[in-house]
Design a protein around this motif. Structure first.
Motif, PDB file in Angstrom:
ATOM      1  N   ARG A  12      -6.555   0.212   7.978  1.00 43.47           N
ATOM      2  CA  ARG A  12      -6.961   0.897   6.730  1.00 43.47           C
ATOM      3  C   ARG A  12      -6.565   2.379   6.788  1.00 43.47           C
ATOM      4  N   LEU A  15      -2.837   2.844   6.332  1.00 37.63           N
ATOM      5  CA  LEU A  15      -2.454   2.717   4.919  1.00 37.63           C
ATOM      6  C   LEU A  15      -2.684   4.048   4.202  1.00 37.63           C
ATOM      7  N   LEU A  16      -3.864   4.597   4.370  1.00 44.12           N
ATOM      8  CA  LEU A  16      -4.202   5.860   3.703  1.00 44.12           C
ATOM      9  C   LEU A  16      -3.303   6.994   4.183  1.00 44.12           C
ATOM     10  N   GLY A  19      -0.146   7.246   2.491  1.00 39.95           N
ATOM     11  CA  GLY A  19      -0.236   7.538   1.068  1.00 39.95           C
ATOM     12  C   GLY A  19      -0.422   6.300   0.212  1.00 39.95           C
ATOM     13  N   LEU A  20      -0.853   5.210   0.827  1.00 39.54           N
ATOM     14  CA  LEU A  20      -1.052   3.955   0.112  1.00 39.54           C
ATOM     15  C   LEU A  20      -2.535   3.690  -0.099  1.00 39.54           C
ATOM     16  N   PRO A  21      -2.868   2.912  -1.116  1.00 36.81           N
ATOM     17  CA  PRO A  21      -4.281   2.574  -1.307  1.00 36.81           C
ATOM     18  C   PRO A  21      -4.751   1.581  -0.243  1.00 36.81           C
ATOM     19  N   ASP A  22      -6.041   1.561  -0.011  1.00 32.03           N
ATOM     20  CA  ASP A  22      -6.650   0.600   0.915  1.00 32.03           C
ATOM     21  C   ASP A  22      -6.742  -0.734   0.180  1.00 32.03           C
ATOM     22  N   THR A  23      -5.818  -1.632   0.479  1.00 33.38           N
ATOM     23  CA  THR A  23      -5.793  -2.945  -0.175  1.00 33.38           C
ATOM     24  C   THR A  23      -6.248  -4.052   0.765  1.00 33.38           C
ATOM     25  N   MET A 140       0.900  -4.918  -0.744  1.00 34.57           N
ATOM     26  CA  MET A 140       1.705  -3.781  -1.172  1.00 34.57           C
ATOM     27  C   MET A 140       3.006  -4.312  -1.739  1.00 34.57           C
ATOM     28  N   GLN A 144       6.970  -0.176  -1.024  1.00 38.45           N
ATOM     29  CA  GLN A 144       5.926   0.468  -0.219  1.00 38.45           C
ATOM     30  C   GLN A 144       6.023   0.027   1.242  1.00 38.45           C
TER      31      GLN A 144
END
Length: 157
Positions: A12, A15-16, A19-23, A140, A144
């Motif tokens: 997690r 991911l953050l 720069g990505l959302p927590d999916t 993602m 991404q």
């Protein structure tokens, strides 16, 4: 080895940091194979991005392959001028990925791992990959995944 929940939290955080959302989603049943993950997530097996760790010249090599693909390691090695690519044993995978076979995420490893991304995955708008445990997956886009892993795009079969 860290408890599974700690490994998932590491993914997690990665991911953050990218720069990505927590999916990340955690499910009650094992999603350790592409087929079981696709069934649980309601997607095509081909949309599962298997994070496969191999041994190549003593170093780990990450091949992000469609769940519908059987990786042709001889072809990948030839196409990229690599020494022989060998299947890694579970201890090698855990040592380099920090995650168990069947739960390896494309990111969140202790150190960066050279990666190749299966171009067959580009056809799916949403990809699903392991998130550090047998019960966690993340989603993602192809772009991404390419950027987050600094992977080299390649055919794997």
């Amino acid at each position: 080895m860290l408890p599974a929940s700690d490994v998932v939290e590491t993914v997690r955080a990665a991911l953050l940091a990218a720069g990505l959302p927590d999916t990340v989603v955690v499910v009650p049943d094992s999603v350790a194979t592409a087929a079981t993950a696709a069934a649980v997530l309601g997607c095509e097996v081909g949309a599962i991005a298997n994070s496969l760790i191999f041994e190549c010249g003593g170093e780990p090599l990450l091949i992000l392959a469609s769940g519908a693909a059987k990786v042709n390691v001889k072809m990948v090695a030839r196409d990229h001028g690599l020494p022989k690519i060998n299947r890694a044993d579970p201890d090698f995978v855990l040592a380099h990925a920090g995650q168990p076979v069947g739960g390896v995420a494309p990111l969140g490893h202790p150190s960066p791992i050279r990666a190749f991304l299966d171009t067959d995955l580009a056809q799916y708008p949403v990809l699903w990959a392991g998130a550090g445990s047998h019960q966690a997956m993340l989603s993602m886009s192809y772009q991404q995944l390419l950027e987050a892993t600094s992977a080299t795009e390649t055919a794997v079969r």
